[in-house]
Design a protein around this motif. Structure first.
Motif, PDB file in Angstrom:
ATOM      1  N   SER A 110      40.762  61.672  11.357  1.00 46.94           N
ATOM      2  CA  SER A 110      40.986  62.952  10.679  1.00 46.94           C
ATOM      3  C   SER A 110      39.845  63.279   9.728  1.00 46.94           C
ATOM      4  O   SER A 110      39.502  64.451   9.531  1.00 46.94           O
ATOM      5  CB  SER A 110      42.311  62.927   9.919  1.00 46.94           C
ATOM      6  OG  SER A 110      43.399  62.740  10.802  1.00 46.94           O
ATOM      7  N   GLU A 111      39.261  62.255   9.120  1.00 47.99           N
ATOM      8  CA  GLU A 111      38.171  62.460   8.169  1.00 47.99           C
ATOM      9  C   GLU A 111      36.864  62.819   8.867  1.00 47.99           C
ATOM     10  O   GLU A 111      35.940  63.330   8.234  1.00 47.99           O
ATOM     11  CB  GLU A 111      37.982  61.212   7.301  1.00 47.99           C
ATOM     12  CG  GLU A 111      39.134  60.986   6.317  1.00 47.99           C
ATOM     13  CD  GLU A 111      39.005  59.679   5.555  1.00 47.99           C
ATOM     14  OE1 GLU A 111      38.110  58.874   5.925  1.00 47.99           O
ATOM     15  OE2 GLU A 111      39.782  59.460   4.607  1.00 47.99           O
ATOM     16  N   SER A 112      36.771  62.510  10.155  1.00 47.47           N
ATOM     17  CA  SER A 112      35.544  62.837  10.904  1.00 47.47           C
ATOM     18  C   SER A 112      35.926  63.593  12.182  1.00 47.47           C
ATOM     19  O   SER A 112      35.588  63.188  13.278  1.00 47.47           O
ATOM     20  CB  SER A 112      34.773  61.559  11.248  1.00 47.47           C
ATOM     21  OG  SER A 112      35.605  60.642  11.955  1.00 47.47           O
ATOM     22  N   GLU A 113      36.639  64.694  11.989  1.00 47.10           N
ATOM     23  CA  GLU A 113      37.181  65.432  13.138  1.00 47.10           C
ATOM     24  C   GLU A 113      36.102  66.070  13.992  1.00 47.10           C
ATOM     25  O   GLU A 113      36.267  66.268  15.194  1.00 47.10           O
ATOM     26  CB  GLU A 113      38.167  66.503  12.671  1.00 47.10           C
ATOM     27  CG  GLU A 113      37.551  67.581  11.815  1.00 47.10           C
ATOM     28  CD  GLU A 113      38.578  68.599  11.336  1.00 47.10           C
ATOM     29  OE1 GLU A 113      38.357  69.801  11.569  1.00 47.10           O
ATOM     30  OE2 GLU A 113      39.590  68.188  10.752  1.00 47.10           O
ATOM     31  N   GLY A 114      34.961  66.409  13.400  1.00 44.73           N
ATOM     32  CA  GLY A 114      33.889  67.051  14.148  1.00 44.73           C
ATOM     33  C   GLY A 114      34.215  68.509  14.449  1.00 44.73           C
ATOM     34  O   GLY A 114      35.225  69.056  14.010  1.00 44.73           O
ATOM     35  N   GLU A 115      33.351  69.154  15.231  1.00 42.31           N
ATOM     36  CA  GLU A 115      33.574  70.546  15.604  1.00 42.31           C
ATOM     37  C   GLU A 115      34.678  70.623  16.650  1.00 42.31           C
ATOM     38  O   GLU A 115      34.641  69.906  17.664  1.00 42.31           O
ATOM     39  CB  GLU A 115      32.286  71.161  16.150  1.00 42.31           C
ATOM     40  CG  GLU A 115      32.432  72.640  16.488  1.00 42.31           C
ATOM     41  CD  GLU A 115      31.142  73.241  17.001  1.00 42.31           C
ATOM     42  OE1 GLU A 115      31.174  74.394  17.480  1.00 42.31           O
ATOM     43  OE2 GLU A 115      30.100  72.549  16.935  1.00 42.31           O
ATOM     44  N   LEU A 116      35.639  71.489  16.403  1.00 42.81           N
ATOM     45  CA  LEU A 116      36.764  71.595  17.327  1.00 42.81           C
ATOM     46  C   LEU A 116      36.350  72.392  18.563  1.00 42.81           C
ATOM     47  O   LEU A 116      35.839  73.501  18.455  1.00 42.81           O
ATOM     48  CB  LEU A 116      37.954  72.272  16.649  1.00 42.81           C
ATOM     49  CG  LEU A 116      38.560  71.531  15.449  1.00 42.81           C
ATOM     50  CD1 LEU A 116      39.720  72.327  14.866  1.00 42.81           C
ATOM     51  CD2 LEU A 116      39.021  70.135  15.858  1.00 42.81           C
ATOM     52  N   PRO A 117      36.573  71.848  19.766  1.00 42.80           N
ATOM     53  CA  PRO A 117      36.193  72.548  20.999  1.00 42.80           C
ATOM     54  C   PRO A 117      37.240  73.577  21.406  1.00 42.80           C
ATOM     55  O   PRO A 117      38.352  73.607  20.870  1.00 42.80           O
ATOM     56  CB  PRO A 117      36.146  71.407  22.020  1.00 42.80           C
ATOM     57  CG  PRO A 117      37.206  70.454  21.534  1.00 42.80           C
ATOM     58  CD  PRO A 117      37.144  70.518  20.028  1.00 42.80           C
ATOM     59  N   THR A 118      36.900  74.407  22.366  1.00 37.15           N
ATOM     60  CA  THR A 118      37.895  75.308  22.954  1.00 37.15           C
ATOM     61  C   THR A 118      38.806  74.488  23.874  1.00 37.15           C
ATOM     62  O   THR A 118      38.369  73.549  24.537  1.00 37.15           O
ATOM     63  CB  THR A 118      37.226  76.430  23.756  1.00 37.15           C
ATOM     64  OG1 THR A 118      36.352  75.853  24.748  1.00 37.15           O
ATOM     65  CG2 THR A 118      36.423  77.338  22.853  1.00 37.15           C
ATOM     66  N   VAL A 119      40.081  74.860  23.878  1.00 38.18           N
ATOM     67  CA  VAL A 119      41.091  74.084  24.611  1.00 38.18           C
ATOM     68  C   VAL A 119      41.893  75.012  25.521  1.00 38.18           C
ATOM     69  O   VAL A 119      42.343  76.087  25.098  1.00 38.18           O
ATOM     70  CB  VAL A 119      42.057  73.371  23.637  1.00 38.18           C
ATOM     71  CG1 VAL A 119      43.191  72.683  24.400  1.00 38.18           C
ATOM     72  CG2 VAL A 119      41.299  72.349  22.790  1.00 38.18           C
ATOM     73  N   SER A 120      42.073  74.584  26.761  1.00 39.98           N
ATOM     74  CA  SER A 120      42.962  75.276  27.703  1.00 39.98           C
ATOM     75  C   SER A 120      44.154  74.371  27.985  1.00 39.98           C
ATOM     76  O   SER A 120      43.981  73.222  28.409  1.00 39.98           O
ATOM     77  CB  SER A 120      42.241  75.582  29.019  1.00 39.98           C
ATOM     78  OG  SER A 120      41.172  76.465  28.820  1.00 39.98           O
ATOM     79  N   ILE A 121      45.355  74.873  27.738  1.00 41.18           N
ATOM     80  CA  ILE A 121      46.581  74.108  27.991  1.00 41.18           C
ATOM     81  C   ILE A 121      47.207  74.601  29.289  1.00 41.18           C
ATOM     82  O   ILE A 121      47.594  75.771  29.400  1.00 41.18           O
ATOM     83  CB  ILE A 121      47.580  74.250  26.832  1.00 41.18           C
ATOM     84  CG1 ILE A 121      46.955  73.773  25.522  1.00 41.18           C
ATOM     85  CG2 ILE A 121      48.858  73.476  27.136  1.00 41.18           C
ATOM     86  CD1 ILE A 121      47.863  73.927  24.318  1.00 41.18           C
ATOM     87  N   LEU A 122      47.285  73.727  30.270  1.00 39.56           N
ATOM     88  CA  LEU A 122      47.875  74.059  31.562  1.00 39.56           C
ATOM     89  C   LEU A 122      49.340  73.624  31.574  1.00 39.56           C
ATOM     90  O   LEU A 122      49.651  72.474  31.253  1.00 39.56           O
ATOM     91  CB  LEU A 122      47.122  73.366  32.701  1.00 39.56           C
ATOM     92  CG  LEU A 122      45.600  73.555  32.754  1.00 39.56           C
ATOM     93  CD1 LEU A 122      45.036  72.883  33.997  1.00 39.56           C
ATOM     94  CD2 LEU A 122      45.215  75.025  32.699  1.00 39.56           C
ATOM     95  N   ILE A 123      50.226  74.540  31.958  1.00 37.76           N
ATOM     96  CA  ILE A 123      51.659  74.234  32.016  1.00 37.76           C
ATOM     97  C   ILE A 123      52.176  74.587  33.410  1.00 37.76           C
ATOM     98  O   ILE A 123      52.591  75.729  33.657  1.00 37.76           O
ATOM     99  CB  ILE A 123      52.450  75.022  30.950  1.00 37.76           C
ATOM    100  CG1 ILE A 123      51.802  74.874  29.575  1.00 37.76           C
ATOM    101  CG2 ILE A 123      53.909  74.565  30.917  1.00 37.76           C
ATOM    102  CD1 ILE A 123      52.411  75.765  28.503  1.00 37.76           C
TER     103      ILE A 123
END
Length: 433
Positions: free
Chosen positions: A42-55
């Protein structure tokens, strides 16, 4: 001859018992360091990428609204998130429901499949969803899942902090665990599997298996592997083997939690588990015939599955058969009373393993569950023996007669008291009806 087969059966059973003790110790050690891992990640989360959630969703009108509501409540930047419900040739109101949600939430982007590409099973639906997705990270949830708000964030930071990981696997919990005795069995089975087979293997071997839900995989990897195998009815296990053989690993990170509905009747349980068992046997023999091309990690995991579905269950069947025959005929067994000691000791080891797994989840090691575990040994475990034997017969028949693989979608139950229902664009809860 009877003595030889009895000794062989005992060797197989005790080998597996000791291996499971080894794995459970690893699971416990992994549990002890889990909070520190979460803090560091959590302290080194980095840049958050784009996420696609498939359902993938086939006839899911009983559960899909709760799942979509859980997606809306995710604590992840909505400008980096797209939810893709795949209405896979449904004949109920699934398509209507996801379209109504899409009208109100622009990050929900449903797709609808029809034959000949649609309606063939989960793998095909996922491949269709992958084609329409844009995220750097692909996440999969079953249509009965309600992930906790931090689930996606935790899957992502698992990937961000482990560059060698192609995928990160979270933890799933049973939503209807207290519904009846069967769901209590399944709840205990689920927790034991995650802390023994998943966490234990991760701790000792840096290996785990992608489940059917609550996992994230890098888009670059799933595209490199050519998507999901549409002939596999255990697409998760099959994908895991290919990920490892490509030189990556899969991280177990139980901070990412989802809740899912489990079968509430024996017939639904049987059909679902039959698909799992038969599907895993397909995977075993698919990769067994490629053994020389596999790397050592895949060979190790293949041996684990082969031992579980062939040797271990074979040992149980042999021991059961010898026990029954010895009641009818005098087989002149040499082991005598030692067999009773071994049986009792094996039973106690089973209890210790499962009770330890339950102790790792808050509130799960209680008197009721402790007693259910005792009953589980004599009832639920024996059900699995019969099921694996039946699945082996069905898979052999399918291969011999070149039969088409048929996908069974698990039947859902309308047992959630605050289920949301869309009526003409408006949302009503059951409390308002």
């Amino acid at each position: 001859m009877a003595n030889f087969f009895l000794y062989l059966a005992l060797f197989l059973l005790w080998f597996m018992l000791f291996y499971h003790i080894f794995l459970m110790l690893g699971g416990y050690l992994e549990f002890l360091k889990h909070d520190e891992d979460v803090k560091n990640f959590s302290e080194s989360e980095g840049e958050l990428p784009t996420v696609s959630i498939l359902i993938p969703s086939h006839n899911e009108q009983l559960v899909i609204e709760n799942t979509l509501q859980a997606m809306i409540n995710l604590n992840y930047p909505k400008d980096k998130l797209e939810i893709i419900p795949i209405n896979d040739n449904s004949s109920d109101q699934t398509g209507f429901i996801v379209d109504e949600y899409a009208k109100r939430y622009p990050f929900i982007k449903p797709i609808h499949t029809k034959p000949p590409t649609g309606g063939k099973g989960k793998s095909g639906a996922l491949n269709q969803g992958l084609k329409h997705s844009t995220g750097e990270v692909i996440v999969v949830y079953d249509a009965d899942n309600t992930p906790e708000p931090e689930a996606i964030f935790n899957l992502v930071i698992g990937l961000n902090n482990d560059k060698k990981a192609a995928a990160v696997v979270g933890k799933f919990r049973v939503l209807n665990a207290k519904e009846n005795l069967l769901t209590r069995f399944i709840n205990i089975e689920t927790l034991t599997f995650q802390w023994l087979a998943q966490a234990g293997r991760w701790h000792w071997f840096k290996m785990t298996t992608i489940p059917g839900t609550n996992f994230a995989i890098r888009r670059s990897v799933i595209e490199e592997l050519g998507g999901w195998d549409e002939q596999a009815i255990s697409e998760d296990t099959e994908l895991s083997f290919r990920v490892y053989n490509a030189g990556y690993h899969i991280r177990f990170f139980p901070a990412a939690i989802t809740w899912e509905q489990e079968p509430e009747t024996l017939s639904v349980w049987w059909k679902q588990r039959m698909r799992w068992a038969q599907g895993n046997q397909y995977v075993i023999f698919k990769f067994l015939f490629q053994f020389r091309k596999l790397n050592n990690k895949v060979r190790l995991d293949l041996f684990y599955f082969l031992f579980t579905y062939l040797f271990f269950f074979g040992g149980i069947l042999i021991s059961h058969l010898i026990f029954i025959l010895n009641l009818i005929f005098d087989l002149e067994l040499l082991i005598g009373n030692v067999s009773i000691v071994l049986l009792v000791t094996g039973f106690l080891l089973f209890l210790v393993e499962v009770w330890l797994a339950l102790s790792l989840e808050k509130g799960q090691l209680n008197l009721i569950n402790a007693l259910v575990v005792v009953l589980m040994y004599f009832v639920y475990s024996q059900m699995w023996v019969v099921l694996v034997l039946s699945a082996s017969f069905r898979e052999a028949k399918r291969v011999l007669f070149n039969q088409e693989v048929k996908w069974y979608k698990t039947e859902r139950f309308d047992s959630q008291p605050m289920k949301q229902t869309i009526v003409k664009g408006k949302t009503k809860s059951t409390s308002e009806r």
